[in-house]
Design an enzyme around this catalytic site. Structure first.
Site, PDB file in Angstrom:
ATOM      1  N   CYS A  61       0.846  -1.193   0.000  1.00 12.15           N
ATOM      2  CA  CYS A  61       0.000   0.000   0.000  1.00 12.15           C
ATOM      3  C   CYS A  61       0.882   1.243   0.000  1.00 12.15           C
ATOM      4  CB  CYS A  61      -0.945   0.089   1.197  1.00 12.15           C
ATOM      5  SG  CYS A  61      -2.066  -1.289   1.335  1.00 12.15           S
ATOM      6  N   ARG A  85       3.624   0.044  -5.079  1.00 15.41           N
ATOM      7  CA  ARG A  85       3.498  -0.560  -3.753  1.00 15.41           C
ATOM      8  C   ARG A  85       2.214  -1.382  -3.594  1.00 15.41           C
ATOM      9  NH1 ARG A  85       6.917   1.949  -0.018  1.00 15.41           N
ATOM     10  NH2 ARG A  85       5.645   1.104   1.635  1.00 15.41           N
ATOM     11  N   TRP A  90      -2.848  -2.701  -1.652  1.00 14.05           N
ATOM     12  CA  TRP A  90      -2.560  -4.121  -1.870  1.00 14.05           C
ATOM     13  C   TRP A  90      -3.343  -4.834  -0.760  1.00 14.05           C
ATOM     14  CZ3 TRP A  90      -0.514  -8.225   0.900  1.00 14.05           C
ATOM     15  CH2 TRP A  90      -0.132  -9.343   0.151  1.00 14.05           C
ATOM     16  N   ASN A 115      -1.465   1.962   5.913  1.00  9.72           N
ATOM     17  CA  ASN A 115      -0.615   0.927   5.335  1.00  9.72           C
ATOM     18  C   ASN A 115      -0.142   0.054   6.480  1.00  9.72           C
ATOM     19  OD1 ASN A 115       1.321  -0.585   3.952  1.00  9.72           O
ATOM     20  ND2 ASN A 115       2.876   1.003   4.115  1.00  9.72           N
ATOM     21  N   GLY A 116      -0.445  -1.226   6.431  1.00  9.98           N
ATOM     22  CA  GLY A 116      -0.035  -2.124   7.519  1.00  9.98           C
ATOM     23  C   GLY A 116      -1.154  -3.095   7.833  1.00  9.98           C
ATOM     24  N   GLU A 124      16.747 -17.727  -8.950  1.00  8.66           N
ATOM     25  CA  GLU A 124      16.358 -16.360  -9.290  1.00  8.66           C
ATOM     26  C   GLU A 124      15.710 -16.303 -10.679  1.00  8.66           C
ATOM     27  OE1 GLU A 124      15.828 -13.741  -7.855  1.00  8.66           O
ATOM     28  OE2 GLU A 124      15.968 -12.136  -9.300  1.00  8.66           O
ATOM     29  N   LYS A 183      11.929 -15.022 -11.352  1.00  5.50           N
ATOM     30  CA  LYS A 183      11.630 -13.937 -12.305  1.00  5.50           C
ATOM     31  C   LYS A 183      10.533 -14.354 -13.254  1.00  5.50           C
ATOM     32  CE  LYS A 183      13.012 -11.472 -10.832  1.00  5.50           C
ATOM     33  NZ  LYS A 183      13.641 -10.950  -9.692  1.00  5.50           N
ATOM     34  N   GLU A 188       6.977 -14.801 -11.434  1.00  2.87           N
ATOM     35  CA  GLU A 188       6.273 -13.625 -10.908  1.00  2.87           C
ATOM     36  C   GLU A 188       5.735 -12.703 -11.993  1.00  2.87           C
ATOM     37  OE1 GLU A 188       8.512 -10.938  -8.397  1.00  2.87           O
ATOM     38  OE2 GLU A 188      10.330 -11.248  -9.554  1.00  2.87           O
ATOM     39  N   HIS A 234      16.956 -36.700  -8.679  1.00  5.22           N
ATOM     40  CA  HIS A 234      16.260 -37.181  -7.476  1.00  5.22           C
ATOM     41  C   HIS A 234      14.785 -36.810  -7.485  1.00  5.22           C
ATOM     42  CE1 HIS A 234      20.006 -38.515  -5.730  1.00  5.22           C
ATOM     43  NE2 HIS A 234      20.535 -37.364  -6.117  1.00  5.22           N
ATOM     44  N   LYS A 236       5.613  -4.209  -4.773  1.00  6.33           N
ATOM     45  CA  LYS A 236       7.071  -4.084  -4.724  1.00  6.33           C
ATOM     46  C   LYS A 236       7.611  -4.257  -3.313  1.00  6.33           C
ATOM     47  CE  LYS A 236      11.084  -3.027  -6.486  1.00  6.33           C
ATOM     48  NZ  LYS A 236      11.739  -4.125  -7.218  1.00  6.33           N
TER      49      LYS A 236
HETATM   50  O1  M6R Z   1      12.834  -5.109  -0.832  1.00  7.04           O
HETATM   51  P1  M6R Z   1      13.311  -6.494  -0.540  1.00  7.04           P
HETATM   52  O2  M6R Z   1      14.573  -6.817  -1.224  1.00  7.04           O
HETATM   53  O3  M6R Z   1      13.403  -6.766   0.926  1.00  7.04           O
HETATM   54  O4  M6R Z   1      12.189  -7.423  -1.123  1.00  7.04           O
HETATM   55  C1  M6R Z   1      12.250  -8.808  -0.995  1.00  7.04           C
HETATM   56  C2  M6R Z   1      11.284  -9.496  -1.913  1.00  7.04           C
HETATM   57  O5  M6R Z   1       9.971  -9.103  -1.635  1.00  7.04           O
HETATM   58  C3  M6R Z   1      11.582  -9.206  -3.379  1.00  7.04           C
HETATM   59  O6  M6R Z   1      12.890  -9.543  -3.717  1.00  7.04           O
HETATM   60  C4  M6R Z   1      10.610  -9.980  -4.296  1.00  7.04           C
HETATM   61  O7  M6R Z   1      10.847 -11.349  -4.204  1.00  7.04           O
HETATM   62  C5  M6R Z   1      10.727  -9.482  -5.735  1.00  7.04           C
HETATM   63  N1  M6R Z   1       9.426  -9.327  -6.305  1.00  7.04           N
HETATM   64  C6  M6R Z   1      11.485 -10.394  -6.608  1.00  7.04           C
HETATM   65  O8  M6R Z   1      11.592  -9.934  -7.906  1.00  7.04           O
END
Ligand code: M6R
Length: 613
Positions: free
Chosen positions: A2, A27, A74, A100-101, A486, A490, A493, A509, A608
């Site tokens: 948020c 956000r 969010w 926010n929270g 990673e 990517k 998501e 395995h 984000k």
């Molecule tokens: O801001 P941060 O690095 O603490 O965020 C951690 C994760 O939320 C962040 O890396 C998330 O997995 C991304 N969407 C990955 O692309």
């Protein structure tokens, strides 16, 4: 998650708040809303969907006023619909709040309200707070509005960043923070309060970062900051934000993610600027200079992080153990915060976070601090909560990352971890020549990145050929296993294609059962000491007719014969390969997501900055 923003000043509040919402939309983007004090009454519009939807509604019924609050959501409690969107108003319609929270005890508070015949109209936890403020304010003729807000906040269990307005005080905006970030911007006869500095920078560079337990009251063109509970006035440092508008805009690029992938031509160099010591084969990390001896003598290092930052942490483990021979454990912050880990005065806790606001990582830090660990941070956002609560740290200096999928922040984190491992390694006695070797590779990284970006069309072709696949497998060994994780994250998501990262040898395995002629398998195959082993893994995939996409660091006829596609990064140090190869994986994911018509910068269900548990 948020984004919240408030404005009080002499200008048209609506345009300032709407622009601010667009900047904060990364956000959270499932609904948004705005409330403005118009002729001493609160008028509001709120809508499910992106800020664009809100803007269309406001075209039909514009709001006018110089004091207001806004929110982009969010969803946690309550589905994303118009009613659950913020701002929430109290039953009298005189008080509006954005939050926010998470208010964890909202059910208990709801019961108190119910006994007073106050029924919430939304399913959210946030509305409870505005109704509680209202109840206290209207019931007690002794408490001022500010003190009613304080009294309500004292009842809250959970996390909040809030901004509140009340039509009885048409020049006043109150904000308070516990766990969710807030920045107060000080303009000329105007004030801004927001979840981060991005909506503020085009109006003023002077900001104050609120800390947990603090409340900022702006009234009659004056402000003061106080402790929520004790009311004690707090004198705060005014910081100057060093961020340009271009850095937070897409410019010529179609997407923030694409811009950020291309930014890596210079962002990795920015991360290293002034930090490489070519002569001595070491690095200079000013932020932790006083902590180096404590790290060296630590019995263990815990690296804690979430998502992509956790993947960087796994690479960090590999590097620190290789160069400095200090045991490193890498833990998801969400797990670490609740487990009985062995933490003492000889422990170093290294938190990695792009945003510096991730709730789980902050909680893990708190735990480490309480148990006596030295707590260090690797953060991208200057002035963020993590950068302020850690004992010391290293900024990644990658510049603002707005695309939800992390790209340049990841390569910057890995770069910092290389520099940290090298620094520790040199202190522990590894040879200067060993240090110089990796520095040489780091020094040419901009050229390597440019080479990879020039091969964009080749990567795009691979995406086109594999875009119908419903699953992807990513394989890597050693330091490249986290790169495989990673790459898979990517893809998942932003394209919603199912993908898994595996250590290449673990494939047999279990995951090998998934491989058939429809399964693309992305394999990280640098010419390091794992190369022959990886070749065998590639053979295993080939025998099962998988579609082989190999990423390597120089042409190799055997790889070419076995693979359907070979993508090459320039020859580099084995510990720098995770950086260059991950850029190929970013482009591949981006192109696959585009081909599937996905909203790359705002993938469904994501935000984000994950500021809730
Ligand atoms: O801001 P941060 O690095 O603490 O965020 C951690 C994760 O939320 C962040 O890396 C998330 O997995 C991304 N969407 C990955 O692309």
């Amino acid at each position: 998650m948020c984004g919240i923003i408030g404005y009080v000043g002499k200008r048209d509040g609506l345009s300032i708040l709407l622009k601010g919402l667009e900047r904060l939309e990364y956000r959270g983007y499932d609904s948004s809303g705005i409330a403005i004090l118009q002729n001493k009454t609160i008028k509001y519009v709120k809508k499910a969907g992106k800020v664009e939807e809100l803007k269309s509604s406001l075209k039909q019924s514009p709001l006018m006023g110089k004091v207001g609050i806004a929110h982009t959501r969010w969803a946690t409690h309550g589905e994303p619909n118009d009613i659950n969107s913020h701002p929430h108003l109290d039953i009298t319609g005189k008080i509006a709040l954005v939050h926010n929270g998470i208010i964890e005890n909202y059910q208990d508070l709801k019961k108190i309200l119910y006994e007073e015949n106050i029924n919430c109209v939304s399913d959210t936890d946030s509305e409870v707070l505005v109704q509680l403020i209202s109840l206290i304010y209207n019931k007690s003729n002794k408490l001022s509005f500010q003190d009613s807000v304080r009294a309500a906040l004292k009842e809250v269990v959970g996390a909040y960043g809030i901004v509140v307005i009340c039509s009885d005080f048409p020049e006043m905006v109150i904000s308070a923070r516990m766990g969710s970030p807030l920045v107060l911007g000080l303009g000329d006869d105007e004030y801004f309060i927001a979840s981060d500095a991005s909506p503020i920078i085009e109006h003023t560079r002077d900001v104050i970062y609120l800390d947990d337990g603090e409340m900022a009251v702006v009234n009659d063109n004056k402000y003061y900051i106080s402790n929520i509970n004790s009311k004690k006035i707090i004198s705060k440092v005014v910081d100057s934000i060093d961020l340009s508008i271009q850095e937070i805009e897409k410019g010529e690029f179609s997407h923030f993610m694409l811009k950020e992938i291309f930014d890596q031509k210079h962002s990795i160099t920015d991360t290293m600027r002034g930090r490489l010591n070519f002569k001595d084969g070491t690095t200079f990390l000013g932020g932790i200079i006083d902590q180096i001896e404590s790290i060296k003598s630590a019995s263990r290092i815990y690296i804690t992080a979430c998502g992509t930052s956790w993947h960087a942490g796994l690479i960090g483990k590999h590097l620190i153990e290789y160069y400095a021979r200090i045991p490193v454990h890498v833990e998801y912050a969400s797990e670490f915060r609740y487990r009985n880990a062995i933490i003492d005065n000889d422990t170093v806790l290294l938190a990695i976070s792009q945003s510096g606001e991730t709730a789980d990582t902050l909680a893990a830090i708190k735990k480490g601090k309480n148990k006596g660990a030295l707590v260090l941070g690797i953060c991208n956002v200057v002035g963020s909560s993590i950068s302020r609560v850690t004992d010391a740290g290293i900024y990644t200096h990658a510049g603002p990352e707005i695309g939800v999928a992390s790209t340049k922040a990841f390569t910057a984190q890995v770069t910092v971890l290389i520099m940290l491992a090298l620094k520790l390694g040199r202190k522990m006695g590894i040879a200067k020549t060993k240090g110089k070797k990796i520095i040489q590779s780091l020094n040419k990284i901009s050229k390597d990145v440019a080479y990879i970006l020039n091969s964009y069309e080749d990567i795009k072709k691979v995406a086109e050929k594999t875009s119908k696949a419903e699953n992807f497998l990513y394989l890597g060994r050693g330091i490249n296993f986290p790169v495989a994780l990673e790459g898979a994250l990517k893809l998942k998501e932003i394209s919603y294609i199912h993908a898994e990262g595996y250590p290449a040898a673990e494939m047999k395995h279990g995951p090998i059962a998934l491989i058939d002629e429809k399964m693309p398998v992305v394999i990280l195959a640098p010419h390091d000491n794992t190369f022959l082993k990886i070749l065998s893994n590639i053979q295993e995939v080939k025998s099962r007719k998988g579609i082989i996409i190999t990423i390597t660091d120089r042409p190799n006829s055997e790889l070419t014969n076995l693979s359907d596609y070979v993508l090459i990064v320039p020859k580099t140090h084995q510990h720098v390969f995770p950086i260059t190869s991950s850029i190929i994986l970013q482009i591949l994911a981006f192109e696959l997501a585009l081909l599937k018509g996905c909203n790359v910068d705002k993938p469904r269900n994501l935000a984000k900055s994950v500021t809730v548990e």
